[in-house]
Design an enzyme around this catalytic site. Structure first.
Site, short mmCIF file in Angstrom:
data_model
loop_
_atom_site.label_atom_id
_atom_site.label_comp_id
_atom_site.label_asym_id
_atom_site.label_seq_id
_atom_site.Cartn_x
_atom_site.Cartn_y
_atom_site.Cartn_z
N HIS A 249 -72.94 40.73 59.91
CA HIS A 249 -71.66 41.08 59.39
C HIS A 249 -71.48 42.28 59.31
O HIS A 249 -72.35 43.40 59.56
CB HIS A 249 -71.48 40.54 57.80
CG HIS A 249 -72.45 41.13 57.00
ND1 HIS A 249 -73.80 40.81 56.79
CD2 HIS A 249 -72.12 42.22 55.99
CE1 HIS A 249 -74.31 41.52 56.03
NE2 HIS A 249 -73.30 42.52 55.42
N HIS B 109 -70.71 48.83 60.94
CA HIS B 109 -71.82 48.48 61.84
C HIS B 109 -72.24 47.36 61.40
O HIS B 109 -71.74 46.73 60.38
CB HIS B 109 -72.90 49.69 61.51
CG HIS B 109 -73.52 49.58 60.10
ND1 HIS B 109 -72.77 50.01 59.08
CD2 HIS B 109 -74.53 48.65 59.67
CE1 HIS B 109 -73.44 49.90 58.08
NE2 HIS B 109 -74.49 49.00 58.22
P1 2AM Z 1 -74.50 45.53 53.60
O1 2AM Z 1 -73.31 46.10 54.41
O2 2AM Z 1 -74.22 44.09 53.58
O3 2AM Z 1 -74.36 45.94 52.21
C1 2AM Z 1 -77.00 50.38 54.97
O4 2AM Z 1 -77.18 50.30 53.68
C2 2AM Z 1 -76.93 48.94 55.58
O5 2AM Z 1 -78.05 48.22 54.96
C3 2AM Z 1 -75.79 48.14 55.03
O6 2AM Z 1 -75.03 47.50 56.16
C4 2AM Z 1 -76.37 47.11 54.10
O7 2AM Z 1 -75.78 45.92 54.22
C5 2AM Z 1 -77.71 46.99 54.39
N1 2AM Z 1 -78.55 47.00 53.22
C6 2AM Z 1 -78.67 47.86 52.21
N2 2AM Z 1 -79.58 47.45 51.30
C7 2AM Z 1 -80.16 46.25 51.87
C8 2AM Z 1 -81.00 45.22 51.34
N3 2AM Z 1 -81.66 45.52 50.18
N4 2AM Z 1 -81.25 44.20 52.16
C9 2AM Z 1 -80.80 43.98 53.53
N5 2AM Z 1 -80.00 44.89 53.80
C10 2AM Z 1 -79.45 45.77 52.93
#
Ligand code: 2AM
Length: 176
Positions: free
Chosen positions: A125, A43
């Site tokens: 991304h 996603h």
């Molecule tokens: P990532 O894929 O770059 O790790 C579910 O966890 C989604 O939320 C993931 O796509 C993750 O991004 C994002 N995510 C998790 N923790 C986060 C944070 N503290 N700040 C921003 N995005 C976050």
């Protein structure tokens, strides 16, 4: 028992593209590069909300339901590695204005509702691999994964029996 859930707004990758991406990923990355994300979990996060109450979730869903945003397409044609986060990702060289506007709206509504928002610039991304802390050979440029987005959704994230599961809680159409 906790009555909060870990939630985030995201654009789901269509299932057909999820399956194709997973096959392509297997050809592009060695098994040591990192831990592959399950196809169904691919996603683009729009706004991460953290662990929030049902009341706050409802308020944010009511705001999401009022968003009138045109549908958009994008081309996943960029790849990168964030060694600190251990993330290998796919992104786009030209983020559509509609995507940036939607993320900005959701992130500002989240911030106003008290959900911490990272001060880092939003970089749309798809996380492909996690635990990628060592040097990784990235796919050569020239790949294109075109995707049409027609809705965005709210997901919960739960870590159970060693696996992260995302569940779609609600979805809202983009205007076509
Ligand atoms: P990532 O894929 O770059 O790790 C579910 O966890 C989604 O939320 C993931 O796509 C993750 O991004 C994002 N995510 C998790 N923790 C986060 C944070 N503290 N700040 C921003 N995005 C976050």
């Amino acid at each position: 028992m906790s009555d909060t859930r870990r939630l985030f707004f995201a654009l789901p990758i269509p299932p057909k593209t999820q399956r194709a991406l997973v096959k392509w990923r297997a050809d592009q990355f060695s098994a040591e590069a990192g831990r592959p994300i399950a196809a169904a979990n691919l996603h683009i996060t729009l706004a991460f909300l953290g662990d929030i109450s049902e009341q706050k979730s409802q308020a944010l869903q009511n705001m999401a339901a009022r968003i009138k945003q045109p549908a958009f397409s994008l081309d996943l044609d960029d790849a990168g590695h964030w060694p600190g986060a251990g993330v290998v990702w796919l992104g786009t060289r030209r983020a559509p204005r509609g995507l940036l506007q939607l993320a900005e709206l959701l992130r500002s509504q989240a911030a106003r509702s008290g959900c911490y928002q990272s001060p880092l610039p939003f970089h749309p991304h798809v996380t492909l691999l996690r635990g990628a802390t060592k040097a990784v050979v990235l796919p050569p440029s020239g790949f294109h994964w075109p995707i049409d987005f027609e809705y965005f959704a709210l997901y919960s994230s739960e870590f159970r029996r060693g696996r992260t599961r995302y569940e779609q809680i609600a979805a809202w159409p983009l205007i076509t």
